[in-house]
Design a protein around this motif. Structure first.
Motif, PDB file in Angstrom:
ATOM      1  N   PHE A   1      -6.543  12.207  -1.144  1.00  0.00           N
ATOM      2  CA  PHE A   1      -7.280  10.956  -1.343  1.00  0.00           C
ATOM      3  C   PHE A   1      -8.383  10.786  -0.295  1.00  0.00           C
TER       4      PHE A   1
ATOM      5  N   ARG B   1       2.897  14.958 -13.187  1.00  0.00           N
ATOM      6  CA  ARG B   1       2.093  14.663 -11.997  1.00  0.00           C
ATOM      7  C   ARG B   1       2.722  15.291 -10.760  1.00  0.00           C
ATOM      8  N   ARG B   2       4.050  15.194 -10.710  1.00  0.00           N
ATOM      9  CA  ARG B   2       4.763  15.701  -9.540  1.00  0.00           C
ATOM     10  C   ARG B   2       4.724  17.228  -9.463  1.00  0.00           C
TER      11      ARG B   2
ATOM     12  N   ARG C   1       0.382  18.129   2.228  1.00  0.00           N
ATOM     13  CA  ARG C   1       1.214  17.266   1.380  1.00  0.00           C
ATOM     14  C   ARG C   1       0.918  17.517  -0.098  1.00  0.00           C
TER      15      ARG C   1
ATOM     16  N   PHE D   1      -2.438  15.764  -4.873  1.00  0.00           N
ATOM     17  CA  PHE D   1      -3.568  14.830  -4.694  1.00  0.00           C
ATOM     18  C   PHE D   1      -4.006  14.726  -3.237  1.00  0.00           C
TER      19      PHE D   1
ATOM     20  N   ILE E   1       1.017   4.407  -2.448  1.00  0.00           N
ATOM     21  CA  ILE E   1       0.887   5.821  -2.037  1.00  0.00           C
ATOM     22  C   ILE E   1       2.024   6.646  -2.635  1.00  0.00           C
TER      23      ILE E   1
ATOM     24  N   ASP F   1     -10.216  13.356  -4.257  1.00  0.00           N
ATOM     25  CA  ASP F   1     -11.188  12.287  -4.522  1.00  0.00           C
ATOM     26  C   ASP F   1     -11.966  12.007  -3.237  1.00  0.00           C
TER      27      ASP F   1
ATOM     28  N   LEU G   1     -10.782  11.546 -12.865  1.00  0.00           N
ATOM     29  CA  LEU G   1      -9.757  12.320 -12.152  1.00  0.00           C
ATOM     30  C   LEU G   1      -8.372  11.686 -12.291  1.00  0.00           C
ATOM     31  N   THR G   2      -8.295  10.332 -12.251  1.00  0.00           N
ATOM     32  CA  THR G   2      -6.980   9.687 -12.368  1.00  0.00           C
ATOM     33  C   THR G   2      -6.364   9.962 -13.733  1.00  0.00           C
TER      34      THR G   2
ATOM     35  N   ILE H   1       1.691   9.870  -5.270  1.00  0.00           N
ATOM     36  CA  ILE H   1       2.059  11.262  -4.973  1.00  0.00           C
ATOM     37  C   ILE H   1       3.264  11.719  -5.799  1.00  0.00           C
ATOM     38  N   GLY H   2       3.599  10.942  -6.819  1.00  0.00           N
ATOM     39  CA  GLY H   2       4.595  11.430  -7.772  1.00  0.00           C
ATOM     40  C   GLY H   2       5.929  10.703  -7.778  1.00  0.00           C
TER      41      GLY H   2
ATOM     42  N   LYS I   1       0.845  -1.197   0.000  1.00  0.00           N
ATOM     43  CA  LYS I   1       0.000   0.000   0.000  1.00  0.00           C
ATOM     44  C   LYS I   1       0.883   1.251   0.000  1.00  0.00           C
TER      45      LYS I   1
ATOM     46  N   VAL J   1      -6.211  17.834  -7.019  1.00  0.00           N
ATOM     47  CA  VAL J   1      -7.219  16.815  -7.331  1.00  0.00           C
ATOM     48  C   VAL J   1      -7.611  16.142  -6.014  1.00  0.00           C
TER      49      VAL J   1
ATOM     50  N   ASN K   1      -4.462   8.513   2.680  1.00  0.00           N
ATOM     51  CA  ASN K   1      -3.259   7.787   2.245  1.00  0.00           C
ATOM     52  C   ASN K   1      -1.957   8.395   2.768  1.00  0.00           C
TER      53      ASN K   1
ATOM     54  N   MET L   1      -5.627   5.379  -5.459  1.00  0.00           N
ATOM     55  CA  MET L   1      -6.892   6.111  -5.377  1.00  0.00           C
ATOM     56  C   MET L   1      -8.012   5.172  -4.924  1.00  0.00           C
TER      57      MET L   1
ATOM     58  N   ASP M   1      -2.701   4.978 -10.049  1.00  0.00           N
ATOM     59  CA  ASP M   1      -4.098   5.211  -9.684  1.00  0.00           C
ATOM     60  C   ASP M   1      -4.633   4.142  -8.732  1.00  0.00           C
TER      61      ASP M   1
END
Lengths: 381, 242
Positions: free
Chosen positions: B104, B96-97, B169, B102, A277, B181, B49-50, A281-282, A273, B179, B108, A379, A376
């Protein structure tokens, strides 16, 4: 230049996170580190010890004669007549031939076997002996004390202790007693004009095989033994003893491999997990793998370095109490000596590649799958 | 501005269990606005969204980022927009970075490390000096009144505190687009209201906020500029609100 700096920063940042990450699973990682450390410590100790012993033996054998000539009778070693010495001395290239008198003596008092040798020293005094420090220890003797030996006809011969050999030569001289040739003859009823073997010195070491061949041909019942052969025998004895110890260690080594493999390869649901994560987050797949690589490297490198340092201390400062009995030889009198520190870089490199590399690989490979998941996925947790 | 052109996302393509999560969606999302994707579970909000957030690629269709392209390091000079669906994985990660933050549903956050480390996490692999992003993280925590929690492990935090850490974060790399969710799914009404206030603040700072939610506190909020209703993977009705 800026890119290099960025790359360094990236490594440092991820390394820092690795350390924080490792501290989170203290119990798991510390138990793993302890096991790992133990295995590296045992293997490195064994390696240091065998290498140092081999070198020790080589140093001591440096003073040994170039060639020893024995005589065989019915396939067993027999006494060498004095005429053999004069015959060998005539061979071209031979500089000296020295008849040697030596044998074994069983001491019923402590159940030990001593090596008794007649001294070449013309100043040696009758009924005075030089003894190895092992004998001095086991019989609690000091210079000036009397050491009684029982002769072949059960009469005691009282020997005054003149010298005790320094413990630097203990590996070979721990059980040695040096007496005069007269006392030697008296002790064993050794026939005069005969020797146990002959120590032959040859001027040019390259001629040794030729001289040995000539000796064997002129005296067909003789057996010339070269120093290089003795050296090789010693080396293989220590290698063999090291190998035997390694076999015994193999069980613990295998348990460690299974344990480490399980710990390193088993990715918990939480770890999966977490990778998800990080991806979401990149973090890139390569960032996650770098993190895992650092994790494996930190554990294995710490264990390797600590294990090697502890092994060095164990072998060269404490004289390897864990292996000494198995490796120094089978005897009632064990030599006590400080090994000269010697580190074989090649063997250490092998140890490094056998411990650090497989573990680190075992840590990274299972993460590969987890790290290549789509970001994803996080998510949907 | 984000432009979606005929976006479709199918799972298990060509198999009997093929499932289309997003079906031929075209829309335009304006910058510096709060855009809410409303719809029941399985309506395709999260999948959409993803794809916008460069986490997944559409099965077909194209997504353009306009105006936020300055954050894309490899973009050709003079180009007004970048088409993200055809970019290689490495570039998608970079976008993305640098462009997206994001938040969640379950926040997360990584357990066992401090709140501050969690906030800094997206910045670790960027190659930026630690001192710089640490200062930025502390500043963000200060803004969200959680600086006192910097050294605390996240499992000890309350729901509201977790949410603020997650928002901080999302902002650490100073993204242009946030984004979120179902960000209020695990929050009570008060905390949900608070989240919307923070979203409003971010909008005020010029950031685009995209939220997928079926919480009335979110989609009925006066701060929302655009509401996109989704059902069965398609846009059901789209109405702008200002």
């Amino acid at each position: 230049m800026k890119n290099v700096q960025k790359a360094i920063e990236r490594h440092l940042n991820i390394l820092e996170f690795t350390l924080a990450s490792l501290l989170r699973r203290k119990a798991k990682n510390l138990s793993l580190l302890a096991m790992y450390l133990l295995v590296v410590f045992m293997l490195a100790s064994l390696q240091f010890f065998v290498t140092a012993l081999k070198r020790e033996a080589a140093i001591i054998l440096d003073d040994a004669p170039d060639m020893v000539v024995q005589r065989l009778m019915a396939g067993r070693q027999d006494l060498v007549p004095g005429s053999y010495a004069s015959e060998i001395a005539l061979i071209k290239g031979v500089t000296a031939v020295r008849p040697r008198l030596w044998g074994y003596y069983y001491d019923a008092l402590n159940g030990a076997n001593y090596t008794i040798m007649a001294s070449d020293d013309p100043t040696a005094v009758a009924e005075r002996a030089s003894i190895g420090s092992g004998i001095a220890r086991s019989r609690n003797l000091a210079v000036g004390d009397l050491l009684p030996l029982i002769s072949y006809d059960k009469n005691p011969i009282m020997l005054e202790i003149g010298t005790i050999f320094p413990s630097g030569s203990d590996l070979i001289a721990a059980d040695l007693i040096m007496i005069t040739p007269e006392d030697f003859h008296k002790l064993f009823n050794f026939p005069s004009g005969q020797a146990t073997d002959l120590a032959v010195t040859v001027h040019n070491p390259k001629e040794l095989p030729t001289v040995a061949a000539k000796v064997a041909s002129q005296l067909p019942d003789s057996r010339p033994i070269l120093k290089s052969e003795i050296m090789r025998t010693y080396q293989s004895i220590f290698d063999w003893r090291g190998g035997m110890t390694l076999v015994i260690l193999t069980t613990s080594l295998l348990s460690f491999i299974i344990f480490a493999w399980d710990k390193a390869t088993g990715l918990s649901a939480e770890e999966r997990k977490e990778i998800g994560i990080l991806k979401s987050i990149g973090w890139e797949t390569s960032d996650v793998l770098l993190l895992k690589l650092w994790e494996g490297t930190v554990i294995s490198l710490t264990a390797f370095l600590l294990g090697v340092v502890l092994a060095y201390w164990h072998v060269f400062f404490l004289s390897a109490p864990l292996f000494a009995q198995a490796l120094k030889g089978w005897s009632v009198i064990y030599p006590r000596f400080q090994l000269i520190p010697v580190v074989d870089a090649y063997q250490l490199t092998i140890l490094f590649f056998l411990t650090v590399v497989p573990y680190t690989t075992a840590t990274v490979i299972p993460c590969w799958r987890a790290a290549t998941i789509d970001p994803d996925a996080a998510m949907r947790y | 501005m984000i432009e979606l052109s005929r976006i479709t996302k199918s799972f298990n393509s060509g198999k009997p269990n093929q499932f289309t999560a997003v079906d031929n969606v075209s829309l335009v999302i304006n910058p510096a606005q709060i855009t809410v994707f409303k719809g029941p579970s399985g309506s395709g909000k999260t999948s959409l969204l993803t794809m916008i957030g460069c986490m997944a690629r559409p099965t077909s269709g194209r997504i353009f980022l306009r105006g936020v392209a300055a954050a894309v390091p490899f973009q050709q000079e003079g180009a007004e927009s970048v088409e993200i669906t055809s970019l290689p994985e490495r570039f998608l990660n970079e976008i993305r970075r640098s462009t997206f933050g994001f938040i969640f549903q379950q926040f997360n956050l990584v357990k066992g490390i401090s709140s501050l480390e969690n906030v800094m996490l997206p910045a670790y692999p960027t190659g930026e000096g630690r001192a710089l992003f640490r200062a930025r993280a502390l500043n963000l925590m200060e803004q969200f009144s959680i600086s006192r929690l910097a050294g605390q492990q996240v499992e000890l935090l309350s729901g509201g505190e977790l949410q603020r850490v997650a928002i901080a974060r999302a902002l650490i790399n100073n993204p242009a687009i946030i984004v979120a969710d179902e960000p209020t799914a695990h929050l009570d009404s008060k905390l949900s209201q608070e989240f919307m206030e923070i979203a409003g603040r971010l909008k005020g700072e010029g950031k685009s906020v995209l939220i997928a939610s079926h919480d009335p506190i979110v989609f009925d909020s006066p701060l929302v500029d655009s509401l996109i209703e989704m059902r069965d993977g398609a846009v059901d009705a789209s109405r702008g609100r200002r």
